[in-house]
Design an enzyme around this catalytic site. Structure first.
Site, PDB file in Angstrom:
ATOM      1  N   GLY A 174       2.593  16.559 -12.272  1.00 10.97           N
ATOM      2  CA  GLY A 174       2.618  15.642 -11.130  1.00 10.97           C
ATOM      3  C   GLY A 174       1.809  16.174  -9.959  1.00 10.97           C
ATOM      4  N   HIS A 175       1.975  17.453  -9.636  1.00 12.07           N
ATOM      5  CA  HIS A 175       1.177  18.049  -8.566  1.00 12.07           C
ATOM      6  C   HIS A 175      -0.316  18.020  -8.898  1.00 12.07           C
ATOM      7  CE1 HIS A 175       5.084  20.393  -8.039  1.00 12.07           C
ATOM      8  NE2 HIS A 175       4.945  19.787  -6.883  1.00 12.07           N
TER       9      HIS A 175
ATOM     10  N   GLY B 117       3.118  12.337  -3.554  1.00 14.94           N
ATOM     11  CA  GLY B 117       3.553  11.549  -4.699  1.00 14.94           C
ATOM     12  C   GLY B 117       4.563  10.476  -4.320  1.00 14.94           C
TER      13      GLY B 117
ATOM     14  N   SER C 275       9.949  19.757 -10.019  1.00 13.32           N
ATOM     15  CA  SER C 275      10.150  21.202 -10.181  1.00 13.32           C
ATOM     16  C   SER C 275      11.595  21.514 -10.510  1.00 13.32           C
ATOM     17  CB  SER C 275       9.736  21.922  -8.893  1.00 13.32           C
ATOM     18  OG  SER C 275       8.369  21.687  -8.615  1.00 13.32           O
TER      19      SER C 275
END
Length: 278
Positions: free
Chosen positions: A36-37, A147, A186
């Protein structure tokens, strides 16, 4: 890829690129980097010539009983991931660089930060708005990317940047999910194998509620059914599952345009959040 430790060096590097006619995107993170990052970095490199990521576990957005001390940290792993994604620089300040001795200032965005995550985690959004405003001012990028998984946070940051007249475009990036629908986070590392099997039920319940509202159901009834489904699937707590206007965050009481379902639920020691447009 440069690893930058001070705000003076960060500001100098970004300014040098901009003087050379290059635009700069910023992707703030707390580390524990996942796909995602990295999708934010790739979007940054699509929208600008340069991309800077940040790694800073911000103590001011953690409550007294939250996971600041145990939050996943692995700088070398994170830097390797950013390097593989083509990041131009990573800013890794220490706490003293971000909050010097005698630091006294906070940034608070009222109303939209006082429900959902703001209600269940007092002080969280003040911590977020404060650190993000500092990162934006320290770097002065052209674009900053966040995000949509943290949709309320994205809205708070957009409002903060607008209200403080920061000359920076705030972009939202789509949520990245596992094949079974679980939003990447995370904190998913906290899930044991049994909990990981249960976790996608949150997304399934949200989809069912969204489809029900789209078909004409009362949003309040659909949200209540989603809460029941999440608990029945094995979650320990449905902290909130609400259908709200995605701009004002007012609870939806009737069919309307611009609705979004927001959820936070606890599974063991893991607090999962998600959202979905209707």
């Amino acid at each position: 890829m440069d690893v930058i430790r001070t705000k003076a060096a960060l500001r100098a590097q970004v300014a040098a690129w901009q003087r050379g006619g290059e635009t700069v995107a910023l992707t703030p993170t707390m580390g524990a980097i996942h796909e995602g990052h990295l999708s934010l970095v790739r979007l940054g490199l699509e929208r600008a010539e340069r991309c800077v990521a940040t790694i800073f576990v911000n103590p001011r957005q953690f409550g007294p009983n939250e996971d600041f001390e145990t939050y996943p940290r692995d700088e070398e792993r994170d830097l390797a991931k950013f390097r593989s994604a083509g990041c131009d620089a990573v800013y890794v300040p220490d706490p003293g660089e971000m909050y010097a001795a005698g630091y006294k200032t906070e940034v608070t965005v009222h109303e939209i930060s006082e429900v959902m995550e703001g209600a269940s985690r007092p002080g969280f959004f003040t911590g977020v708005a404060t650190v993000v405003s500092k990162l934006l001012i320290q770097s002065l990028p052209d674009i900053a990317i966040f995000g949509e998984k943290d949709f309320q946070q994205l809205t708070v940051i957009r409002t903060m940047a607008r209200d403080l007249d920061l000359p920076i475009e705030i972009l939202g990036a789509p949520t990245v999910r596992e094949a079974d629908g679980l939003a990447l986070s995370s904190r998913n590392a906290y899930l044991d194998p049994k909990q990981r099997d249960i976790a996608p039920a949150l997304h399934r319940a949200m989809i069912a509620a969204s489809e029900a509202v789209h078909a004409g159901a009362d949003p309040r009834v659909a949200a209540a059914k989603a809460r029941e489904d999440v608990l029945a699937a094995g979650f320990d707590e449905a902290i909130y599952i609400d259908i709200r206007d995605q701009d004002s965050f007012a609870l939806a009481e009737t069919q309307a345009e611009n609705l979004r379902i927001f959820a936070a639920a606890r599974l063991g020691d893991c607090r999962l959040i998600d959202n979905l447009g209707i």
